[in-house]
Design an enzyme around this catalytic site. Structure first.
Site, short mmCIF file in Angstrom:
data_model
loop_
_atom_site.label_atom_id
_atom_site.label_comp_id
_atom_site.label_asym_id
_atom_site.label_seq_id
_atom_site.Cartn_x
_atom_site.Cartn_y
_atom_site.Cartn_z
N ARG A 103 -17.37 -7.19 -0.52
CA ARG A 103 -18.86 -7.53 -1.51
C ARG A 103 -18.59 -8.55 -2.67
NH1 ARG A 103 -20.02 -5.33 2.86
NH2 ARG A 103 -21.12 -3.40 3.02
N GLU B 205 -23.56 11.50 9.07
CA GLU B 205 -24.06 10.00 9.45
C GLU B 205 -23.16 9.26 10.53
OE1 GLU B 205 -22.92 6.97 6.26
OE2 GLU B 205 -23.62 5.44 7.35
N LYS C 65 -28.30 10.85 8.58
CA LYS C 65 -28.36 9.25 8.15
C LYS C 65 -28.08 8.56 9.49
CE LYS C 65 -26.11 6.11 5.10
NZ LYS C 65 -26.09 5.69 3.66
N SER D 211 -29.20 0.84 6.60
CA SER D 211 -29.33 -0.58 6.81
C SER D 211 -28.64 -1.35 7.97
CB SER D 211 -29.60 -1.28 5.48
OG SER D 211 -28.58 -1.32 4.88
N GLY D 212 -27.50 -0.94 7.94
CA GLY D 212 -26.49 -1.51 8.96
C GLY D 212 -26.56 -2.90 9.39
N GLY D 213 -26.62 -3.75 8.01
CA GLY D 213 -26.69 -4.93 8.36
C GLY D 213 -27.99 -5.83 8.45
N SER E 142 -31.38 5.51 2.98
CA SER E 142 -30.13 5.57 2.29
C SER E 142 -29.32 4.36 2.46
CB SER E 142 -29.27 6.80 3.21
OG SER E 142 -28.06 6.79 2.38
N ARG F 161 -26.51 -2.05 1.54
CA ARG F 161 -26.46 -3.61 1.50
C ARG F 161 -27.90 -3.82 1.20
NH1 ARG F 161 -23.29 -4.64 6.84
NH2 ARG F 161 -23.74 -2.35 7.00
P1 13P Z 1 -25.91 -0.01 4.72
O1 13P Z 1 -27.27 0.44 4.30
O2 13P Z 1 -25.23 -1.11 4.12
O3 13P Z 1 -25.31 0.20 6.17
O4 13P Z 1 -24.68 1.18 4.11
C1 13P Z 1 -25.31 2.56 4.13
C2 13P Z 1 -24.08 3.43 4.34
O5 13P Z 1 -23.75 4.19 3.65
C3 13P Z 1 -22.99 3.20 5.40
O6 13P Z 1 -22.01 4.43 5.30
#
Ligand code: 13P
Length: 341
Positions: free
Chosen positions: A31, A176, A221, A263-265, A291, A294
């Protein structure tokens, strides 16, 4: 000590969500590279201090923050412990306890998560430091050869072993299982994502039950149900919302108090739009919130650039994004609000 269920419910209280600020060292280095900065302990501190001192965002929209061990123990430049800063905003400190992924044996390109050895002792320590919740991320790959049943099973098993150890320590586990949408090749359809997400959640809840995890004292998550980032065929916001909610309804027991999506990208606005559309669907048994890592931090990071004179601007960008996602957690976000800003 508050009950696990009370902590879990507070994390998903209406109009609030979780800030995932637990980027591992390799991830935060990636990042920072985007803004031309090296990843030093001091810059990591300054960056996270910028976020945690965004008072309006932290008090109004953020229920909890996922930290790394470094940040849990760290102090701001003026010596204030980050833990005290979060307590002051009534944000619950959480801790990422997995130790990242490694390649699963074989040639399917899948990953397994490590960190179970010594976890019981680490959790007892994190609890004594005030951590109210924890996170462990399992990664499920989609490709021509993946996921395999073996990989789904192994990840689900590790998540369950982690979750029961958390509960034993009085810590709420965030479970998660991430079906990756922005990996390689990333061209899978939304149908494929829906199928794999379903299989994964089925295996995860089976293992959680076998391990004796109290479902009322955990949060899930998951990824949203989306086409891969490089898929030709895109999906409308309402389709993503409907399919994600339908998949959750099929596999996530109503005893789970909340689902806090990663959010996953996705772009910042997509992640917000999808969450808001899901929360417009009535009669769901769990609270749905964010949660995000990014999708909460992108804009703030780009504006900050490591310069003290940019802190205010970066904080305003973070506060805006947190506000938009807080509205989405209530099903009240409108695209005009983002355009106006
Ligand atoms: P993102 O929302 O950027 O995908 O990250 C969340 C997260 O905690 C991934 O483990």
């Amino acid at each position: 000590m508050a009950s696990l269920n009370a902590i879990a419910k507070k994390l998903v209280e209406p109009g609030k969500g979780i800030l995932a600020a637990d980027e591992s060292e390799p991830t935060i280095a990636k990042r920072f590279a985007k803004i031309g900065l090296p990843s030093t302990e001091e810059l990591r501190r300054d960056y996270r201090e910028m976020l945690f001192r965004a008072r309006e965002a932290m008090t109004s929209y953020i229920s909890g923050v996922i930290l790394t061990e470094e940040t849990l123990l760290q102090h701001a430049a003026d010596g204030t412990a980050f833990r005290a800063m979060l307590a002051d905003c009534d944000a619950i400190p959480g801790i990422k306890v997995d130790k990242g992924t490694f390649p699963m044996p074989g040639d399917t390109g899948e990953k397994l998560t490590q960190g179970l050895d010594g976890l019981r002792e680490r959790l007892a320590r994190y609890a004594s430091l005030g951590a109210g919740f924890a996170k462990w991320r399992g990664v499920i790959t989609i490709s021509a050869t993946a996921p395999t049943r073996n990989n789904i099973r192994a990840n689900a098993h590790a998540l369950a072993r982690y979750a029961i150890l958390c509960q034993e320590a009085g810590i709420v586990p965030i479970v998660e299982p991430e079906v990756i949408g922005d990996g390689e090749p990333g061209d899978h359809s939304i149908d494929r994502c829906e199928e794999v997400t379903g299989e994964t959640l089925e295996a995860v809840f089976q293992e959680l039950r076998l391990a004796g995890v109290d479902l009322s004292g955990m949060l899930l998550k998951p990824n949203m149900v989306l086409p891969g980032t490089r898929a030709q065929q895109r999906a409308e916001v309402d389709e993503v919302a409907r399919r994600t909610v339908d998949t959750m309804l099929r596999y996530v027991p109503a005893a789970v108090p909340g689902i806090a999506f990663l959010s996953g990208g996705q772009s910042d606005e997509e992640a917000t739009a999808h969450l808001s559309a899901m929360n417009k669907i009535e009669g769901l048994p769990w609270r749905l919130t964010f949660s995000y890592g990014r999708a909460l931090q992108n804009a703030a990071l780009m504006l900050w650039k490591g310069r003290p004179e940019n802190v205010k601007l970066a904080q305003a960008a973070f506060a805006h994004r947190a506000h938009m996602n807080a509205l989405a957690a209530l099903g009240q976000w409108q695209p005009e609000l983002d355009k106006a800003a």
